[in-house]
Design an enzyme around this catalytic site. Structure first.
Site, PDB file in Angstrom:
ATOM      1  N   GLY A 113       1.686  12.869   1.492  1.00  0.00           N
ATOM      2  CA  GLY A 113       2.347  12.239   0.353  1.00  0.00           C
ATOM      3  C   GLY A 113       3.011  13.285  -0.531  1.00  0.00           C
ATOM      4  N   ASP A 114       3.340  12.891  -1.754  1.00  0.00           N
ATOM      5  CA  ASP A 114       4.106  13.804  -2.615  1.00  0.00           C
ATOM      6  C   ASP A 114       3.371  15.119  -2.898  1.00  0.00           C
ATOM      7  OD1 ASP A 114       2.291  12.374  -4.083  1.00  0.00           O
ATOM      8  OD2 ASP A 114       3.609  12.024  -5.782  1.00  0.00           O
ATOM      9  N   THR A 116       1.021  16.718  -1.022  1.00  0.00           N
ATOM     10  CA  THR A 116       0.996  17.539   0.205  1.00  0.00           C
ATOM     11  C   THR A 116       2.383  18.116   0.488  1.00  0.00           C
ATOM     12  OG1 THR A 116      -0.713  16.065   1.059  1.00  0.00           O
ATOM     13  CG2 THR A 116       0.371  17.465   2.662  1.00  0.00           C
ATOM     14  N   ASP A 138       1.412   3.166  -0.339  1.00  0.00           N
ATOM     15  CA  ASP A 138       1.965   2.642  -1.599  1.00  0.00           C
ATOM     16  C   ASP A 138       3.470   2.348  -1.525  1.00  0.00           C
ATOM     17  OD1 ASP A 138      -0.587   3.109  -2.506  1.00  0.00           O
ATOM     18  OD2 ASP A 138      -0.079   4.941  -3.591  1.00  0.00           O
ATOM     19  N   ARG A 173     -11.130 -23.099  -7.491  1.00  0.00           N
ATOM     20  CA  ARG A 173     -11.316 -21.845  -8.219  1.00  0.00           C
ATOM     21  C   ARG A 173     -10.023 -21.050  -8.366  1.00  0.00           C
ATOM     22  NH1 ARG A 173     -16.791 -19.786  -5.163  1.00  0.00           N
ATOM     23  NH2 ARG A 173     -18.243 -20.647  -6.686  1.00  0.00           N
ATOM     24  N   ARG A 182      -1.383   2.301  -6.779  1.00  0.00           N
ATOM     25  CA  ARG A 182      -1.241   3.251  -7.891  1.00  0.00           C
ATOM     26  C   ARG A 182      -0.282   2.683  -8.951  1.00  0.00           C
ATOM     27  NH1 ARG A 182      -5.080   7.104  -9.064  1.00  0.00           N
ATOM     28  NH2 ARG A 182      -3.917   8.282 -10.568  1.00  0.00           N
ATOM     29  N   GLU A 233      -3.570  -2.532  -8.667  1.00  0.00           N
ATOM     30  CA  GLU A 233      -4.577  -1.761  -9.415  1.00  0.00           C
ATOM     31  C   GLU A 233      -4.006  -1.079 -10.667  1.00  0.00           C
ATOM     32  OE1 GLU A 233      -6.031   1.311  -6.786  1.00  0.00           O
ATOM     33  OE2 GLU A 233      -4.058   2.184  -6.517  1.00  0.00           O
ATOM     34  N   ILE A 284     -10.212  -0.994   2.503  1.00  0.00           N
ATOM     35  CA  ILE A 284      -9.959  -1.847   3.680  1.00  0.00           C
ATOM     36  C   ILE A 284      -8.458  -1.811   3.987  1.00  0.00           C
ATOM     37  CG2 ILE A 284      -9.860  -4.291   4.396  1.00  0.00           C
ATOM     38  CD1 ILE A 284     -12.580  -4.605   2.968  1.00  0.00           C
TER      39      ILE A 284
END
Ligand code: F6P
Length: 359
Positions: A113-114, A116, A138, A173, A182, A233, A284
């Site tokens: 990713g960014d 690394t 992401d 429900r 992120r 999240e 997961i």
């Protein structure tokens, strides 16, 4: 041709398929040799290698994780180790150059990713021949149309929504599903559309909890006594900030996101008195087999990374510009792509009645 490869940062479905593409192309097209460095940059710092011969590719196409391990901690420019009983954090990038030279590499393929890839940029400036392959579930890198692993994560969430819908419907429900991503809402947006969510909350559109409840009431007034809410999240309320589970000693992120789903679920139950449950899908979303799309994309990325190395296109990463693969400077790995409010996916979602908790 001798090619080194490492995988860095969080794992992602399809890493092994990229490794397979690299092994196969290097062997069959260039009769070369591949070595994997174990656990990201740590393997390069400590010269810890795994030979990836022509038979090492067996079973990799569909296998999750990464057979050469990964790490989002071991940055050669701020490497932590204990010397003479004392813990020091220092620059060991010269050791990386030494390992590269000792292994007589013609090039190093860095899949990450960014964080690394920005380390890879610095290592290029020290003379290493590096080709990057961008990776993240992401999907938040602007240089590439889609990152591999993203659609696998979207499929996993979609399957979860399908399952949660039947239980939500049976019990009248509200089900809140917290997903990764992120500071961008790509996973929530795509899986919300694919799974038929009623409300999608993403970091790019701060939500008003009253508007979220209004949507639930509106559905109830039509006899739809259940609702599915997908929450990224990184989602935040109009007057608040992102929910941080815990600050961590992690140079790339510094904090772990998580918990916003529970906060929203509790609030909905408090305001509406409708039975509400929250499910956090967590890692997961990163585990298991890649989808057919990701397997093909990863194979193409691995092969193209080797081809770029052969052409001497170093300091670059391979990117998907549909339908072709192109290249972009490694520096561009740090350019984030957020979900813009005028994105067609947002407009489509609004047109079919999905609420983003803002109107
Ligand atoms: O960047 C990928 C990602 O899965 C994010 O969506 C998530 O916030 C983070 O990594 C989790 O990281 P870790 O595996 O370190 O908990």
């Amino acid at each position: 041709m001798k090619v080194g490869i490492l995988t860095g940062g969080g794992d992602c479905p399809g890493l092994n398929a990229v490794i397979r593409g690299v092994i196969r192309c290097t062997n069959s097209e260039f009769h070369g040799e591949v070595v994997g460095f174990l656990n990201g940059y740590k393997g390069l710092i400590e010269n810890n290698i795994k030979k990836l011969d022509a038979n090492a590719d067996s079973g990799l196409l569909q296998r999750g994780g990464t057979i050469i391990g990964t790490s989002n901690r071991d940055n050669p420019y701020s490497y932590a180790e204990t010397i003479g009983g004392k813990r020091v954090i220092h620059d060991v990038s010269d050791r990386v150059v030494q390992t590269y030279n000792d292994n007589k590499l013609d090039c190093l393929i860095v899949v990450g990713g960014d964080g690394t890839l920005s380390t890879a940029t610095k290592l290029c400036n020290k003379g290493l021949n590096i080709v990057g392959v961008p990776k993240t579930i992401d999907n938040d890198l602007s240089a590439t149309d889609f990152t591999f692993g993203f659609f696998t994560a979207v499929n996993i969430v979609t399957e979860a929504i399908d399952r949660l819908k039947t239980t939500a419907e049976s019990h009248d429900r509200v089900m809140v599903v917290e997903v990764m991503g992120r500071d961008t809402g790509w996973i929530a947006l795509y899986s919300g559309l694919a799974g038929g969510a009623n409300i999608v909350l993403i970091p790019e559109i701060p939500y008003d909890i009253e508007k979220v409840c209004q949507k639930i009431y509106e559905r109830k007034s039509r006899g739809m006594n259940f609702s599915i809410i997908v929450v990224s999240e990184g989602a935040k309320p109009l007057d608040g900030d992102v929910t941080i589970k815990r600050m961590v000693d992690d140079p790339t992120t510094g904090s772990r996101y998580g918990g916003v789903g529970n906060i929203i679920g509790d609030k909905i139950e408090e305001i509406t008195s409708i039975d509400t449950r929250t499910v956090t899908l967590g890692h997961i979303q990163r585990g298991g087999k890649p989808t057919a799309f990701d397997r093909i994309l990863c194979t193409r990325l691995g092969v193209e990374a080797v081809q770029m190395a052969k052409r001497g296109e170093f300091g670059k990463m391979v990117c998907l510009k549909t339908p072709n693969l192109e290249s972009a400077p490694l520096e561009e790995a740090s350019k984030t792509r957020i979900v813009n409010l005028d994105n067609q996916m947002i407009l489509t979602a609004r047109s079919i009645g999905i609420s983003f908790g803002d109107q």
